[in-house]
Design a protein around this motif. Sequence first.
Motif, mmCIF file in Angstrom:
data_model
loop_
_atom_site.group_PDB
_atom_site.id
_atom_site.type_symbol
_atom_site.label_atom_id
_atom_site.label_comp_id
_atom_site.label_asym_id
_atom_site.label_seq_id
_atom_site.Cartn_x
_atom_site.Cartn_y
_atom_site.Cartn_z
ATOM 1 N N GLU A 171 77.683 132.145 75.630
ATOM 2 C CA GLU A 171 77.713 130.748 75.197
ATOM 3 C C GLU A 171 79.136 130.264 74.933
ATOM 4 O O GLU A 171 79.365 129.060 74.826
ATOM 5 N N THR B 283 85.009 131.894 83.259
ATOM 6 C CA THR B 283 84.256 132.504 82.163
ATOM 7 C C THR B 283 83.870 133.930 82.531
ATOM 8 O O THR B 283 83.961 134.829 81.700
ATOM 9 N N GLU C 98 87.704 130.467 74.554
ATOM 10 C CA GLU C 98 87.274 131.240 73.383
ATOM 11 C C GLU C 98 87.187 132.725 73.706
ATOM 12 O O GLU C 98 87.590 133.566 72.901
ATOM 13 N N ASP D 196 83.095 129.422 75.712
ATOM 14 C CA ASP D 196 83.822 128.990 76.907
ATOM 15 C C ASP D 196 84.942 129.983 77.211
ATOM 16 O O ASP D 196 85.220 130.899 76.435
#
Length: 74
Positions: free
Chosen positions: A25, A3, A30, A27
Amino acid sequence: MRTDEEMGRLSGELAGARPPASFAELDAGELARLAEALKAERARQAEGLNRAAEEALKLVPALARGAVRKVLFR
């Protein structure tokens, strides 16, 4: 860690700007998709600008196009 890497990649796509805190927020997948979407959009915009510039050069007399192209696009 992944991340963090994707946040760094996204920051790079934002020209070094920090992504909003709320993006933490998301992951890694994303964040990767968001970075890819930004990269693709920038490429699409650049291509559109290049096409528009070439179209605009058609308004310049043929004999002067080479010189004008050199001045504008160095």
